[in-house]
Design a protein around this motif. Sequence first.
Motif, PDB file in Angstrom:
ATOM      1  N   UNK A 183       0.848  -1.196   0.000  1.00  0.00           N
ATOM      2  CA  UNK A 183       0.000   0.000   0.000  1.00  0.00           C
ATOM      3  C   UNK A 183       0.878   1.238   0.000  1.00  0.00           C
ATOM      4  N   UNK A 184       0.583   2.193  -0.876  1.00  0.00           N
ATOM      5  CA  UNK A 184       1.278   3.486  -0.873  1.00  0.00           C
ATOM      6  C   UNK A 184       0.237   4.599  -0.866  1.00  0.00           C
ATOM      7  N   UNK A 185       0.534   5.644  -0.105  1.00  0.00           N
ATOM      8  CA  UNK A 185      -0.370   6.782   0.043  1.00  0.00           C
ATOM      9  C   UNK A 185       0.372   8.072  -0.272  1.00  0.00           C
ATOM     10  N   UNK A 186      -0.290   8.990  -0.962  1.00  0.00           N
ATOM     11  CA  UNK A 186       0.266  10.310  -1.231  1.00  0.00           C
ATOM     12  C   UNK A 186      -0.806  11.341  -0.916  1.00  0.00           C
ATOM     13  N   UNK A 187      -0.466  12.292  -0.043  1.00  0.00           N
ATOM     14  CA  UNK A 187      -1.410  13.333   0.369  1.00  0.00           C
ATOM     15  C   UNK A 187      -0.788  14.692   0.082  1.00  0.00           C
ATOM     16  N   UNK A 188      -1.540  15.566  -0.596  1.00  0.00           N
ATOM     17  CA  UNK A 188      -1.030  16.883  -0.971  1.00  0.00           C
ATOM     18  C   UNK A 188      -2.052  17.946  -0.589  1.00  0.00           C
ATOM     19  N   UNK A 189      -1.565  19.011   0.048  1.00  0.00           N
ATOM     20  CA  UNK A 189      -2.418  20.153   0.355  1.00  0.00           C
ATOM     21  C   UNK A 189      -1.773  21.395  -0.239  1.00  0.00           C
ATOM     22  N   UNK A 190      -2.563  22.194  -0.941  1.00  0.00           N
ATOM     23  CA  UNK A 190      -2.019  23.356  -1.642  1.00  0.00           C
ATOM     24  C   UNK A 190      -2.863  24.582  -1.339  1.00  0.00           C
ATOM     25  N   UNK A 191      -2.175  25.708  -1.115  1.00  0.00           N
ATOM     26  CA  UNK A 191      -2.841  26.981  -0.844  1.00  0.00           C
ATOM     27  C   UNK A 191      -2.343  28.003  -1.862  1.00  0.00           C
ATOM     28  N   UNK A 192      -3.279  28.710  -2.486  1.00  0.00           N
ATOM     29  CA  UNK A 192      -2.946  29.766  -3.442  1.00  0.00           C
ATOM     30  C   UNK A 192      -3.653  31.045  -3.017  1.00  0.00           C
ATOM     31  N   UNK A 193      -2.914  32.160  -3.049  1.00  0.00           N
ATOM     32  CA  UNK A 193      -3.497  33.441  -2.671  1.00  0.00           C
ATOM     33  C   UNK A 193      -2.939  34.527  -3.576  1.00  0.00           C
ATOM     34  N   UNK A 194      -3.813  35.420  -4.030  1.00  0.00           N
ATOM     35  CA  UNK A 194      -3.393  36.544  -4.864  1.00  0.00           C
ATOM     36  C   UNK A 194      -4.208  37.763  -4.468  1.00  0.00           C
ATOM     37  N   UNK A 195      -3.522  38.807  -4.014  1.00  0.00           N
ATOM     38  CA  UNK A 195      -4.181  40.028  -3.583  1.00  0.00           C
ATOM     39  C   UNK A 195      -3.602  41.215  -4.348  1.00  0.00           C
ATOM     40  N   UNK A 196      -4.205  42.376  -4.147  1.00  0.00           N
ATOM     41  CA  UNK A 196      -3.705  43.592  -4.776  1.00  0.00           C
ATOM     42  C   UNK A 196      -4.835  44.441  -5.320  1.00  0.00           C
ATOM     43  N   UNK A 197      -4.484  45.363  -6.205  1.00  0.00           N
ATOM     44  CA  UNK A 197      -5.493  46.262  -6.769  1.00  0.00           C
ATOM     45  C   UNK A 197      -6.211  45.626  -7.946  1.00  0.00           C
ATOM     46  N   UNK A 198      -5.744  44.486  -8.411  1.00  0.00           N
ATOM     47  CA  UNK A 198      -6.412  43.819  -9.517  1.00  0.00           C
ATOM     48  C   UNK A 198      -6.089  44.458 -10.847  1.00  0.00           C
ATOM     49  N   UNK A 199      -6.810  44.022 -11.873  1.00  0.00           N
ATOM     50  CA  UNK A 199      -6.578  44.544 -13.210  1.00  0.00           C
ATOM     51  C   UNK A 199      -7.132  45.948 -13.371  1.00  0.00           C
ATOM     52  N   UNK A 200      -6.402  46.784 -14.089  1.00  0.00           N
ATOM     53  CA  UNK A 200      -6.878  48.133 -14.406  1.00  0.00           C
ATOM     54  C   UNK A 200      -6.791  48.328 -15.914  1.00  0.00           C
ATOM     55  N   UNK A 201      -7.543  49.285 -16.403  1.00  0.00           N
ATOM     56  CA  UNK A 201      -7.538  49.571 -17.832  1.00  0.00           C
ATOM     57  C   UNK A 201      -7.583  51.076 -18.047  1.00  0.00           C
ATOM     58  N   UNK A 202      -7.090  51.488 -19.194  1.00  0.00           N
ATOM     59  CA  UNK A 202      -7.082  52.909 -19.477  1.00  0.00           C
ATOM     60  C   UNK A 202      -7.138  53.156 -20.974  1.00  0.00           C
ATOM     61  N   UNK A 203      -7.398  54.401 -21.348  1.00  0.00           N
ATOM     62  CA  UNK A 203      -7.504  54.776 -22.751  1.00  0.00           C
ATOM     63  C   UNK A 203      -6.126  55.084 -23.322  1.00  0.00           C
ATOM     64  N   UNK A 204      -5.835  54.553 -24.499  1.00  0.00           N
ATOM     65  CA  UNK A 204      -4.603  54.868 -25.212  1.00  0.00           C
ATOM     66  C   UNK A 204      -4.845  56.055 -26.138  1.00  0.00           C
ATOM     67  N   UNK A 205      -3.781  56.784 -26.490  1.00  0.00           N
ATOM     68  CA  UNK A 205      -3.962  57.934 -27.390  1.00  0.00           C
ATOM     69  C   UNK A 205      -4.483  57.495 -28.762  1.00  0.00           C
ATOM     70  N   UNK A 206      -5.401  58.264 -29.327  1.00  0.00           N
ATOM     71  CA  UNK A 206      -5.847  58.020 -30.685  1.00  0.00           C
ATOM     72  C   UNK A 206      -6.333  59.336 -31.286  1.00  0.00           C
ATOM     73  N   UNK A 207      -6.249  59.438 -32.591  1.00  0.00           N
ATOM     74  CA  UNK A 207      -6.608  60.662 -33.291  1.00  0.00           C
ATOM     75  C   UNK A 207      -8.097  60.970 -33.120  1.00  0.00           C
ATOM     76  N   UNK A 208      -8.401  62.195 -32.750  1.00  0.00           N
ATOM     77  CA  UNK A 208      -9.785  62.605 -32.587  1.00  0.00           C
ATOM     78  C   UNK A 208     -10.375  62.255 -31.239  1.00  0.00           C
ATOM     79  N   UNK A 209      -9.557  61.838 -30.263  1.00  0.00           N
ATOM     80  CA  UNK A 209     -10.059  61.494 -28.938  1.00  0.00           C
ATOM     81  C   UNK A 209     -10.734  62.713 -28.301  1.00  0.00           C
ATOM     82  N   UNK A 210     -12.037  62.616 -27.976  1.00  0.00           N
ATOM     83  CA  UNK A 210     -12.739  63.775 -27.394  1.00  0.00           C
ATOM     84  C   UNK A 210     -12.369  64.012 -25.931  1.00  0.00           C
ATOM     85  N   UNK A 211     -11.668  63.080 -25.304  1.00  0.00           N
ATOM     86  CA  UNK A 211     -11.290  63.219 -23.901  1.00  0.00           C
ATOM     87  C   UNK A 211      -9.796  62.943 -23.739  1.00  0.00           C
TER      88      UNK A 211
END
Length: 225
Positions: free
Chosen positions: A1-29
């Motif tokens: 008999x052979x046994x294998x036991x695995x426990x795994x913990x994953x954590x990710x914190x922070x401000x998360x993903x952000x997005x923004x406008x890139x420059x383009x011709x005629x941008x009204x803002x």
Amino acid sequence: LSLLLTYEVYSKDGVGGVQGLLPFTGNPRPNAVVTDPRSFPLNTQGFRNNNTNSLRAQADYDLGGATATYQFAWRREKRESFNDLDGTAISNSTLGEDFRSSANTHELRLTSNGDNTFDWMVGGFYLDETINSVFNIQIPTAIGAFSRLDFDFVDNDQKNKSWALFGQESLALSDQLDLTLGARYTRDDKDKPDSAQIIRRLNAMGPPPLQTIIQNQSADWDKVT
């Protein structure tokens, strides 16, 4: 008999993903354009909190002519996030997520031992998962009493189940050539017993909640491969 036991913990914190406008011709803002990749002109502070805990176990028992294998896995996942949806400091659209998932799987196999003229394997698999989630979107508008709309996409106790039976045979035709045949039957069941899309207004002077769209569904599939 052979046994294998695995426990795994994953954590990710922070401000998360952000997005923004890139420059383009005629941008009204043009003042909303991102010029520094590490500085975004947002008016909403975002966050992300992801956590996953998983437990896996495998037991192998040598029966002589064959080996019995049992595998168990359990996973609990939590995702919470809040983001500036429009990527500017001019508007104020937001996206929020609250997601919970709990799943476990079982697999049992019986496999022939050694290098024989005829080798084989048979087994079964089962998955059971429960999901609870809410996605929230808030969007400003220019429609008087509906100056800000709130959308909730809700799944309560969504169930995902899957089970399978499988087998494989391998026949040694010569020292250099094997003939292998395998088959698997799989059935999936998905059930959303309490799901809805809810549309509200966030202006206290406006009308009551606008609409609730019930989205309860269920379906199942099966296939031999």
